[in-house]
Design a protein around this motif. Sequence first.
Motif, mmCIF file in Angstrom:
data_model
loop_
_atom_site.group_PDB
_atom_site.id
_atom_site.type_symbol
_atom_site.label_atom_id
_atom_site.label_comp_id
_atom_site.label_asym_id
_atom_site.label_seq_id
_atom_site.Cartn_x
_atom_site.Cartn_y
_atom_site.Cartn_z
ATOM 1 N N GLY A 266 -2.268 -3.666 5.790
ATOM 2 C CA GLY A 266 -1.409 -4.349 6.512
ATOM 3 C C GLY A 266 -0.001 -4.037 6.150
ATOM 4 N N SER A 267 0.403 -3.337 5.043
ATOM 5 C CA SER A 267 1.702 -3.338 4.799
ATOM 6 C C SER A 267 1.895 -1.812 4.093
ATOM 7 C CB SER A 267 2.529 -4.494 3.771
ATOM 8 O OG SER A 267 1.629 -3.900 2.631
ATOM 9 N N GLU A 268 3.254 -1.392 4.049
ATOM 10 C CA GLU A 268 3.609 -0.053 3.595
ATOM 11 C C GLU A 268 3.257 -0.229 1.810
ATOM 12 O OE1 GLU A 268 5.187 3.598 3.167
ATOM 13 O OE2 GLU A 268 4.854 2.473 4.907
ATOM 14 N N ALA A 269 3.658 -1.528 1.166
ATOM 15 C CA ALA A 269 3.248 -1.738 -0.150
ATOM 16 C C ALA A 269 2.015 -1.444 -0.331
ATOM 17 C CB ALA A 269 3.909 -3.063 -0.634
ATOM 18 N N GLU A 270 1.086 -2.212 0.348
ATOM 19 C CA GLU A 270 -0.397 -2.071 0.262
ATOM 20 C C GLU A 270 -0.885 -0.467 0.213
ATOM 21 O OE1 GLU A 270 -2.753 -5.477 1.598
ATOM 22 O OE2 GLU A 270 -1.174 -5.151 2.882
ATOM 23 N N ALA A 271 -0.262 0.031 0.977
ATOM 24 C CA ALA A 271 -0.614 1.339 1.477
ATOM 25 C C ALA A 271 -0.309 2.356 0.369
ATOM 26 C CB ALA A 271 -0.027 1.885 2.583
ATOM 27 N N ARG A 272 1.133 2.334 -0.202
ATOM 28 C CA ARG A 272 1.372 2.906 -1.458
ATOM 29 C C ARG A 272 0.637 2.745 -2.645
ATOM 30 N NH1 ARG A 272 4.078 7.359 -0.350
ATOM 31 N NH2 ARG A 272 5.451 7.030 1.499
ATOM 32 N N ALA A 273 0.158 1.207 -3.053
ATOM 33 C CA ALA A 273 -0.624 0.935 -3.970
ATOM 34 C C ALA A 273 -1.941 1.565 -3.798
ATOM 35 C CB ALA A 273 -0.952 -0.277 -4.118
ATOM 36 N N LEU A 274 -2.561 1.788 -2.420
ATOM 37 C CA LEU A 274 -3.801 2.575 -2.485
ATOM 38 C C LEU A 274 -3.741 3.878 -2.701
ATOM 39 C CD1 LEU A 274 -6.829 1.978 -1.479
ATOM 40 C CD2 LEU A 274 -5.894 2.418 1.008
ATOM 41 N N LEU A 275 -2.708 4.529 -2.308
ATOM 42 C CA LEU A 275 -2.319 5.742 -2.814
ATOM 43 C C LEU A 275 -2.297 6.201 -4.243
ATOM 44 C CD1 LEU A 275 0.212 6.806 0.066
ATOM 45 C CD2 LEU A 275 -2.115 7.515 0.025
ATOM 46 N N ASP A 276 -1.754 5.131 -5.011
ATOM 47 C CA ASP A 276 -1.317 5.214 -6.359
ATOM 48 C C ASP A 276 -2.632 5.162 -7.009
ATOM 49 O OD1 ASP A 276 1.222 5.726 -6.143
ATOM 50 O OD2 ASP A 276 1.874 3.774 -6.240
#
Length: 74
Positions: free
Chosen positions: A4-14
């Motif tokens: 749902g958010s850019e922050a969640e997507a970045r955390a998933l990538l990390d």
Amino acid sequence: GSVGSEAEARALLDKTSDKAANLLASASPFTERFAKGGTTYVRARFSGFPSQTHAAKTCAALKKRSIACYAVQQ
């Protein structure tokens, strides 16, 4: 994955990079926004694989580590 958010997507990538650094060493993480049913989502993706076959093999190896993925060609 789609979240749902850019922050969640970045955390998933990390998180994915940390769990599979050797498999994703040459891949480039990025995010992509899209809308569906009036809701905006953010996809967490990796690109830069030398071929579709290499991407599919990497995805299969990620699945063996219990990391959900699917390979798409753009």
